[in-house]
Design a protein around this motif. Structure first.
Motif, PDB file in Angstrom:
ATOM      1  N   ILE A 319     -31.878  31.539 -18.203  1.00 59.65           N
ATOM      2  CA  ILE A 319     -31.030  30.343 -18.090  1.00 59.65           C
ATOM      3  C   ILE A 319     -30.115  30.179 -19.306  1.00 59.65           C
ATOM      4  O   ILE A 319     -28.983  29.715 -19.171  1.00 59.65           O
ATOM      5  CB  ILE A 319     -31.860  29.057 -17.814  1.00 59.65           C
ATOM      6  N   VAL A 320     -30.596  30.618 -20.482  1.00 58.59           N
ATOM      7  CA  VAL A 320     -29.742  30.587 -21.679  1.00 58.59           C
ATOM      8  C   VAL A 320     -28.597  31.587 -21.517  1.00 58.59           C
ATOM      9  O   VAL A 320     -27.428  31.285 -21.802  1.00 58.59           O
ATOM     10  CB  VAL A 320     -30.568  30.899 -22.948  1.00 58.59           C
ATOM     11  N   GLN A 321     -28.942  32.771 -21.047  1.00 60.31           N
ATOM     12  CA  GLN A 321     -27.956  33.830 -20.817  1.00 60.31           C
ATOM     13  C   GLN A 321     -26.925  33.393 -19.774  1.00 60.31           C
ATOM     14  O   GLN A 321     -25.716  33.623 -19.933  1.00 60.31           O
ATOM     15  CB  GLN A 321     -28.697  35.082 -20.335  1.00 60.31           C
ATOM     16  N   ASN A 322     -27.393  32.738 -18.713  1.00 57.16           N
ATOM     17  CA  ASN A 322     -26.500  32.323 -17.630  1.00 57.16           C
ATOM     18  C   ASN A 322     -25.518  31.243 -18.076  1.00 57.16           C
ATOM     19  O   ASN A 322     -24.348  31.266 -17.699  1.00 57.16           O
ATOM     20  CB  ASN A 322     -27.309  31.829 -16.426  1.00 57.16           C
ATOM     21  N   ARG A 323     -25.978  30.289 -18.852  1.00 56.23           N
ATOM     22  CA  ARG A 323     -25.076  29.250 -19.355  1.00 56.23           C
ATOM     23  C   ARG A 323     -23.976  29.885 -20.208  1.00 56.23           C
ATOM     24  O   ARG A 323     -22.793  29.539 -20.077  1.00 56.23           O
ATOM     25  CB  ARG A 323     -25.863  28.207 -20.169  1.00 56.23           C
ATOM     26  N   LYS A 324     -24.351  30.817 -21.064  1.00 59.30           N
ATOM     27  CA  LYS A 324     -23.381  31.514 -21.924  1.00 59.30           C
ATOM     28  C   LYS A 324     -22.375  32.285 -21.064  1.00 59.30           C
ATOM     29  O   LYS A 324     -21.168  32.266 -21.326  1.00 59.30           O
ATOM     30  CB  LYS A 324     -24.122  32.463 -22.867  1.00 59.30           C
ATOM     31  N   PHE A 325     -22.873  32.947 -20.011  1.00 54.79           N
ATOM     32  CA  PHE A 325     -22.004  33.715 -19.118  1.00 54.79           C
ATOM     33  C   PHE A 325     -20.960  32.811 -18.454  1.00 54.79           C
ATOM     34  O   PHE A 325     -19.776  33.140 -18.402  1.00 54.79           O
ATOM     35  CB  PHE A 325     -22.836  34.426 -18.042  1.00 54.79           C
ATOM     36  N   VAL A 326     -21.411  31.668 -17.954  1.00 56.81           N
ATOM     37  CA  VAL A 326     -20.500  30.734 -17.284  1.00 56.81           C
ATOM     38  C   VAL A 326     -19.463  30.201 -18.277  1.00 56.81           C
ATOM     39  O   VAL A 326     -18.278  30.095 -17.949  1.00 56.81           O
ATOM     40  CB  VAL A 326     -21.286  29.579 -16.625  1.00 56.81           C
ATOM     41  N   GLU A 327     -19.901  29.876 -19.481  1.00 58.29           N
ATOM     42  CA  GLU A 327     -18.963  29.384 -20.509  1.00 58.29           C
ATOM     43  C   GLU A 327     -17.874  30.411 -20.806  1.00 58.29           C
ATOM     44  O   GLU A 327     -16.712  30.058 -21.033  1.00 58.29           O
ATOM     45  CB  GLU A 327     -19.727  29.039 -21.795  1.00 58.29           C
ATOM     46  N   GLU A 328     -18.256  31.685 -20.781  1.00 58.76           N
ATOM     47  CA  GLU A 328     -17.312  32.750 -21.138  1.00 58.76           C
ATOM     48  C   GLU A 328     -16.459  33.221 -19.962  1.00 58.76           C
ATOM     49  O   GLU A 328     -15.344  33.721 -20.170  1.00 58.76           O
ATOM     50  CB  GLU A 328     -18.080  33.949 -21.729  1.00 58.76           C
ATOM     51  N   ASN A 329     -16.964  33.083 -18.746  1.00 57.51           N
ATOM     52  CA  ASN A 329     -16.287  33.688 -17.592  1.00 57.51           C
ATOM     53  C   ASN A 329     -15.855  32.716 -16.492  1.00 57.51           C
ATOM     54  O   ASN A 329     -14.985  33.053 -15.688  1.00 57.51           O
ATOM     55  CB  ASN A 329     -17.194  34.747 -16.955  1.00 57.51           C
TER      56      ASN A 329
END
Length: 351
Positions: A319-329
């Protein structure tokens, strides 16, 4: 003087609302809209809608004469995208909504849809692929890929914020339309397996659709109706709160282009469990940042839900990885600014 866009498509849909709102906010565009008036919900209405579609180029050309838009944009290459292509507009952008837009796959109209889609691609000056999976079918039919912009519209990260929920049970949510292709029945049957195993859960099913009554009856038949909440149609403003109260997001479509609802769930720290199809494979890697489940595999869905729930550390990393992914992409503020600038550049080039 503000530039004006004519939008062809169902302007009430969440995707369309995001698209239009972003272009107003970041491109300072004015809008006029046009859409088919007949709903596509019965056989008689489908016949009426086809008749309306047949005569719609006259109505669209009239609007263009009256409103004098600088460009026309349209969603779905096999319907409104084709209407944009024959509208006579000087500048046109079309968006492919699904993996191919050639749906349903067994339709007798498929050969006709292929022809009008090809014409829409040829006439468009800009083609939106909201995700990489959409480019596969475009390349296969020889679309000029220099005209294609591969970028999701993104989601508003100021609304869809991370949850601090730390529930001791599975709190799952489904936010897809209650139509057969989203396989809510598979999801209910998987949760009935969890119920039989004595695993506690709650399941919130958001939205409306043709399967609502059937699904409510199925939940009763499976004896899980007291654990399943059907919200019905809700204002989009209520969705972030429901996602933030959940720790699992489930989506089992049989076809997918790019799902904004998946991004919304990822932004709110919901662990994604989705069907193993190309549209989802673009964003989810199995047991890394979510789960990919074979279509209609009820037992596997139940098994992976249990695995995910028991492996808290893996889930928290995801979930930490996914939030970062959404913020970047998939940041609406960044992506819609890029899209709006692209429109202005296109209009500068063509005027």
């Amino acid at each position: 003087m503000k530039r004006k866009i004519l939008f062809l498509g169902e302007s009430y849909r969440a995707d369309a609302i995001t698209w239009i709102k972003g272009l107003k906010e970041f491109g300072d565009f004015e809008f006029c809209t046009w859409e088919l008036k007949t709903p596509n919900n019965t056989k008689l209405n489908r016949f009426k809608r086809i008749a309306e579609y047949f005569f719609s180029p006259i109505a669209i050309r009239k609007i263009i004469r009256q409103e004098k838009p600088d460009m026309v944009i349209a969603e779905r290459t096999t319907s409104y995208g084709f209407l944009a292509a024959i509208s006579g507009a000087k500048t046109i952008a079309v968006a492919q909504q699904g993996r191919t837009d050639l749906w349903p796959e067994g339709s007798i109209l498929l050969p006709f849809k292929k022809i009008i889609q090809k014409h829409a691609f040829k006439k468009a000056h800009l083609i939106h692929a909201w995700g990489p999976v959409m480019t596969i079918s475009m390349k296969a039919i020889g679309v000029d890929m220099s005209k294609v912009l591969v970028l999701p519209k993104g989601i508003d990260l100021s609304l869809f914020t991370p949850s601090s929920s730390n529930s001791s049970k599975i709190e799952a949510i489904v936010t897809r339309s209650l139509q057969p292709e989203y396989r809510h029945d598979t999801i209910l049957k998987a949760f009935s397996i969890l119920h039989q195993k004595g695993i506690d859960f709650s399941l919130t099913i958001v939205g409306d659709g043709t399967r609502l009554t059937f699904l409510k009856d199925l939940a009763k038949e499976l004896q899980i109706e007291n654990k399943v909440i059907f919200t019905g149609r809700i204002p989009n403003t209520e969705l972030p709160k429901l996602l933030q109260q959940s720790n699992f997001y489930i989506s089992m479509p049989i076809t997918e282009g790019v799902s904004a609802s998946l991004f919304e769930a990822m932004a709110c720290n919901c662990y994604p469990v989705v069907s193993d199809i190309p549209g989802n494979q673009s964003w989810i890697k199995h047991r890394e940042n979510g789960q990919l489940i074979e279509i209609d595999n009820i037992e596997k869905l139940a098994e992976e839900l249990i695995w995910s729930f028991e492996n808290l550390e893996s889930r928290n990393l995801a979930i930490v990885q996914n939030r970062k992914f959404v913020e970047e992409n998939a940041n609406y503020t960044i992506n819609m600014k890029i899209i709006a600038d692209k429109y202005h550049d296109l209009l500068d080039l063509r005027n």
